[in-house]
Write a protein that holds these residues in place. Structure first.
Motif, mmCIF file in Angstrom:
data_model
loop_
_atom_site.group_PDB
_atom_site.id
_atom_site.type_symbol
_atom_site.label_atom_id
_atom_site.label_comp_id
_atom_site.label_asym_id
_atom_site.label_seq_id
_atom_site.Cartn_x
_atom_site.Cartn_y
_atom_site.Cartn_z
ATOM 1 N N ALA A 1 0.828 -1.222 0.000
ATOM 2 C CA ALA A 1 0.000 0.000 0.000
ATOM 3 C C ALA A 1 0.861 1.272 0.000
ATOM 4 O O ALA A 1 0.342 2.368 -0.215
ATOM 5 N N ALA A 2 2.143 1.113 0.204
ATOM 6 C CA ALA A 2 3.049 2.278 0.210
ATOM 7 C C ALA A 2 4.060 2.188 -0.932
ATOM 8 O O ALA A 2 5.101 2.856 -0.910
ATOM 9 N N ALA A 3 3.731 1.394 -1.958
ATOM 10 C CA ALA A 3 4.680 1.176 -3.065
ATOM 11 C C ALA A 3 5.049 2.482 -3.758
ATOM 12 O O ALA A 3 6.163 2.629 -4.287
ATOM 13 N N HIS A 4 4.114 3.461 -3.759
ATOM 14 C CA HIS A 4 4.380 4.749 -4.429
ATOM 15 C C HIS A 4 5.553 5.501 -3.805
ATOM 16 O O HIS A 4 6.078 6.421 -4.416
ATOM 17 N N LEU A 5 5.955 5.128 -2.610
ATOM 18 C CA LEU A 5 7.131 5.785 -2.002
ATOM 19 C C LEU A 5 8.422 5.338 -2.686
ATOM 20 O O LEU A 5 9.446 6.014 -2.602
ATOM 21 N N GLY A 6 8.380 4.170 -3.310
ATOM 22 C CA GLY A 6 9.585 3.664 -3.974
ATOM 23 C C GLY A 6 10.684 3.289 -2.993
ATOM 24 O O GLY A 6 11.870 3.289 -3.347
ATOM 25 N N PHE A 7 10.304 2.932 -1.778
ATOM 26 C CA PHE A 7 11.287 2.552 -0.756
ATOM 27 C C PHE A 7 11.700 1.096 -0.965
ATOM 28 O O PHE A 7 10.862 0.188 -0.921
ATOM 29 N N VAL A 8 12.990 0.899 -1.203
ATOM 30 C CA VAL A 8 13.525 -0.459 -1.380
ATOM 31 C C VAL A 8 14.641 -0.649 -0.351
ATOM 32 O O VAL A 8 15.753 -0.149 -0.524
ATOM 33 N N PRO A 9 14.328 -1.355 0.748
ATOM 34 C CA PRO A 9 15.354 -1.508 1.790
ATOM 35 C C PRO A 9 16.572 -2.268 1.279
ATOM 36 O O PRO A 9 16.442 -3.197 0.491
ATOM 37 N N GLN A 10 17.732 -1.875 1.772
ATOM 38 C CA GLN A 10 18.995 -2.450 1.307
ATOM 39 C C GLN A 10 19.594 -3.451 2.293
ATOM 40 O O GLN A 10 20.465 -4.233 1.935
ATOM 41 N N ASP A 11 19.178 -3.365 3.540
ATOM 42 C CA ASP A 11 19.813 -4.195 4.571
ATOM 43 C C ASP A 11 18.890 -5.328 5.005
ATOM 44 O O ASP A 11 17.694 -5.322 4.709
ATOM 45 N N SER A 12 19.467 -6.273 5.734
ATOM 46 C CA SER A 12 18.695 -7.403 6.250
ATOM 47 C C SER A 12 19.274 -7.808 7.600
ATOM 48 O O SER A 12 20.487 -7.746 7.806
#
Ligand code: NAI
Ligand code: 15L
Length: 273
Positions: A226-237
């Motif tokens: 539902a927040a895909a429009h932010l374009g947030f792609v986490p880099q860490d795990s």
């Protein structure tokens, strides 16, 4: 020293809770995004590091002081307040009155974007076996979680009534590393936190968006579609910490830390009975 440049930059950004754990991190890392970063807290703050910083002490429970704090700012990253489960009266002053004062001041001074540090404790009573998105009904796990739930409602109201846009980040557990098994799912690295705050500040047309603040952990409970429009792609795990965390003694299956998404917060209080 002049601030490092970023193509995303505004004249004046307010950071509340700047003396806290995440406030200290973001005080450094948000610097490229504003000509002037105004940092505030009720606790003592390091002096301004240069002309790119303004240090403005403020109690969020003081409406007039918050109004003056917000004047002249273009956006607000609102981290300030009680950040753990505490007696209702404390939560009321810092978080409930505090978030209302922030939005009232934003309305009065024409601030159009707020990033609100919400918390996973607005949905803390879901079980760790459940998978939920931002539209799941809230299930706060204490007075603290209730205050963040109220904050999200305030954000929605000020968008619907006044057009002030907010990204409410339901932060999982943002620390240098996950401290326990539960945090293997809820962990949000400082790098991912910073990237999410950047997206939350600069993505156009967010209205009131709710996003879960988590890194790209292996086993997660939250769906950010539902927040895909932010374009947030986490880099860490959290995976790189698994061996260390799993060397800890096992958690009993009856322990709230093994049952609920909110972990031990679900079993705190009441206070003063
Ligand atoms: P923190 O407790 O280290 O920082 C909060 C800051 O708010 C403190 O410096 C405190 O002095 C300030 N504050 C408290 N009452 C105030 C008042 N009446 N007026 C002005 N300032 C006041 O918390 P942390 O970990 O840095 O969290 C920052 C924000 O993110 C908080 O709103 C917290 O609820 C939220 N959050 C943090 C998570 C985490 O994993 N660190 C998880 C979920 C939410
Ligand atoms: C929070 O909301 C707290 O602010 C933080 O201190 C952690 O306890 C975190 O949630 C968590 O759930 O791990």
């Amino acid at each position: 020293m002049s601030a490092p440049s970023s193509p995303l930059r505004m004249p004046r950004l307010l950071l509340t809770g700047a003396a806290g754990g995440l406030g200290k991190v973001l005080r450094e890392r948000l610097r490229p995004y504003a000509e002037v970063l105004r940092v505030s807290d009720i606790a003592s703050l390091a002096p301004a590091a240069g002309s790119h910083e303004e240090v403005v002490p403020c109690d969020l429970a003081d409406k007039k002081a918050v109004d003056a704090l917000v004047a002249g700012c273009d956006a607000i990253v609102h981290l300030g307040g009680v950040s753990v489960e505490r007696p209702f009266e404390e939560v009321l002053e810092a978080n409930i009155k505090g978030v209302f004062h922030i939005y009232e001041a934003a309305r009065r001074h024409g601030v159009k974007r707020v990033v609100f540090a919400s918390s996973n404790h607005v949905i803390g009573f879901y079980r760790q076996t459940e998978h939920i998105d931002a539209h799941a009904a809230r299930r706060p796990d204490g007075y603290y979680g209730l205050s963040k739930s109220f904050g999200e409602d305030v954000a929605q109201f000020y968008f619907d009534r006044w057009g002030i846009e907010t990204v409410s980040i339901r932060i999982g557990s943002s620390f240098p590393e996950p401290a326990n098994r539960r945090m293997m799912s809820t962990w949000l690295s400082y790098r991912d936190l910073t990237a999410l705050v950047e997206k939350s500040l600069f993505t156009p047309g967010v209205k009131h968006t709710v996003v879960y603040g988590m890194s790209a952990n292996r086993d997660v409970w939250w769906d950010n579609s539902a927040a895909a429009h932010l374009g947030f792609v986490p880099q860490d795990s959290s995976e790189i910490f698994r061996a260390k965390v799993e060397a800890q003694p096992p958690v009993a299956p009856t322990d709230p830390n093994a049952i609920y998404q909110g972990g031990g917060f679900t079993a705190q209080g009441p206070f003063g009975d």
